[in-house]
Structure formats: structure tokens, C-alpha cells
Design a protein around this motif. Sequence first.
Motif, PDB file in Angstrom:
ATOM      1  N   LEU A 213     -22.835 -34.334  -3.803  1.00  0.00           N
ATOM      2  CA  LEU A 213     -22.138 -33.108  -4.186  1.00  0.00           C
ATOM      3  C   LEU A 213     -22.400 -31.982  -3.194  1.00  0.00           C
ATOM      4  O   LEU A 213     -21.486 -31.241  -2.830  1.00  0.00           O
ATOM      5  N   VAL A 214     -23.634 -31.875  -2.740  1.00  0.00           N
ATOM      6  CA  VAL A 214     -23.978 -30.841  -1.758  1.00  0.00           C
ATOM      7  C   VAL A 214     -23.282 -31.125  -0.430  1.00  0.00           C
ATOM      8  O   VAL A 214     -22.723 -30.215   0.193  1.00  0.00           O
ATOM      9  N   VAL A 215     -23.299 -32.374   0.001  1.00  0.00           N
ATOM     10  CA  VAL A 215     -22.643 -32.735   1.267  1.00  0.00           C
ATOM     11  C   VAL A 215     -21.137 -32.500   1.166  1.00  0.00           C
ATOM     12  O   VAL A 215     -20.515 -31.995   2.108  1.00  0.00           O
ATOM     13  N   ALA A 216     -20.530 -32.833   0.037  1.00  0.00           N
ATOM     14  CA  ALA A 216     -19.095 -32.592  -0.141  1.00  0.00           C
ATOM     15  C   ALA A 216     -18.781 -31.098  -0.137  1.00  0.00           C
ATOM     16  O   ALA A 216     -17.760 -30.682   0.429  1.00  0.00           O
ATOM     17  N   ALA A 217     -19.641 -30.295  -0.730  1.00  0.00           N
ATOM     18  CA  ALA A 217     -19.434 -28.841  -0.718  1.00  0.00           C
ATOM     19  C   ALA A 217     -19.540 -28.291   0.700  1.00  0.00           C
ATOM     20  O   ALA A 217     -18.722 -27.462   1.113  1.00  0.00           O
ATOM     21  N   ILE A 218     -20.517 -28.766   1.451  1.00  0.00           N
ATOM     22  CA  ILE A 218     -20.666 -28.327   2.847  1.00  0.00           C
ATOM     23  C   ILE A 218     -19.461 -28.765   3.668  1.00  0.00           C
ATOM     24  O   ILE A 218     -18.933 -27.993   4.474  1.00  0.00           O
ATOM     25  N   ALA A 219     -18.996 -30.003   3.458  1.00  0.00           N
ATOM     26  CA  ALA A 219     -17.832 -30.498   4.182  1.00  0.00           C
ATOM     27  C   ALA A 219     -16.590 -29.674   3.848  1.00  0.00           C
ATOM     28  O   ALA A 219     -15.764 -29.389   4.722  1.00  0.00           O
ATOM     29  N   THR A 220     -16.467 -29.259   2.604  1.00  0.00           N
ATOM     30  CA  THR A 220     -15.329 -28.433   2.201  1.00  0.00           C
ATOM     31  C   THR A 220     -15.369 -27.082   2.886  1.00  0.00           C
ATOM     32  O   THR A 220     -14.344 -26.591   3.405  1.00  0.00           O
ATOM     33  N   VAL A 221     -16.537 -26.475   2.916  1.00  0.00           N
ATOM     34  CA  VAL A 221     -16.683 -25.176   3.588  1.00  0.00           C
ATOM     35  C   VAL A 221     -16.381 -25.316   5.082  1.00  0.00           C
ATOM     36  O   VAL A 221     -15.669 -24.478   5.663  1.00  0.00           O
ATOM     37  N   LEU A 222     -16.882 -26.356   5.714  1.00  0.00           N
ATOM     38  CA  LEU A 222     -16.637 -26.552   7.142  1.00  0.00           C
ATOM     39  C   LEU A 222     -15.159 -26.824   7.425  1.00  0.00           C
ATOM     40  O   LEU A 222     -14.634 -26.411   8.455  1.00  0.00           O
ATOM     41  N   THR A 223     -14.479 -27.500   6.512  1.00  0.00           N
ATOM     42  CA  THR A 223     -13.034 -27.732   6.658  1.00  0.00           C
ATOM     43  C   THR A 223     -12.279 -26.411   6.632  1.00  0.00           C
ATOM     44  O   THR A 223     -11.384 -26.172   7.451  1.00  0.00           O
ATOM     45  N   VAL A 224     -12.642 -25.542   5.712  1.00  0.00           N
ATOM     46  CA  VAL A 224     -11.972 -24.236   5.605  1.00  0.00           C
ATOM     47  C   VAL A 224     -12.288 -23.394   6.852  1.00  0.00           C
ATOM     48  O   VAL A 224     -11.395 -22.737   7.397  1.00  0.00           O
ATOM     49  N   VAL A 225     -13.533 -23.404   7.293  1.00  0.00           N
ATOM     50  CA  VAL A 225     -13.912 -22.643   8.485  1.00  0.00           C
ATOM     51  C   VAL A 225     -13.180 -23.188   9.723  1.00  0.00           C
ATOM     52  O   VAL A 225     -12.714 -22.423  10.562  1.00  0.00           O
ATOM     53  N   GLY A 226     -13.051 -24.499   9.820  1.00  0.00           N
ATOM     54  CA  GLY A 226     -12.345 -25.102  10.942  1.00  0.00           C
ATOM     55  C   GLY A 226     -10.856 -24.824  10.940  1.00  0.00           C
ATOM     56  O   GLY A 226     -10.190 -24.891  11.967  1.00  0.00           O
ATOM     57  N   PHE A 227     -10.319 -24.507   9.772  1.00  0.00           N
ATOM     58  CA  PHE A 227      -8.887 -24.212   9.671  1.00  0.00           C
ATOM     59  C   PHE A 227      -8.603 -22.871  10.292  1.00  0.00           C
ATOM     60  O   PHE A 227      -7.639 -22.630  10.935  1.00  0.00           O
TER      61      PHE A 227
END
Length: 71
Positions: A57-71
Motif C-alpha cells: 500500500l505504501v509503495v502504491a501510494a508512492i508510485a501514485t504520487v510519482l506518476t502525478v509528479v511526472g505528469f
Amino acid sequence: MTRFEAKTSPLYFFAIAISLAVVFAVDVFTPLGYAEWVFYCLPVAVSLRAPRPVVPLVVAAIATVLTVVGF
């Protein structure tokens, strides 16, 4: 080293962090419109083998944040 010890070692979590960083770097340096965000599934899949249920869950949350930042 047993399988449980391998999953709780700092190297296991370091590998997850490095894979997130590599995917984020690729995400930042490729033009918008490529599907590199799909590779964020790799660190999440690796984290599913962690002994603590909160790790994916923590890794998925971090991946989600990084996806938004990369956008």
C-alpha cells in the motif's frame, strides 16, 4: 539466509526504492504520451512479497504520487 530474512533485509526495500527511482527518472525524461507509467507496477508487484501487509500500500501510494509528479 531464509526466504523470510531475505524479504526483511534492507536490501529488499532498497531494491524497491531503486526501482521506483529508475521508473520515475524514465517518466520524467520521456515525452508525455508514452506509457512508461505502466512500469510503476513492477515495484508494487515486488513489494507484494514483503512480510508486512502495509508495504504494498505504501509503495502504491508512492508510485501514485510519482506518476502525478511526472505528469
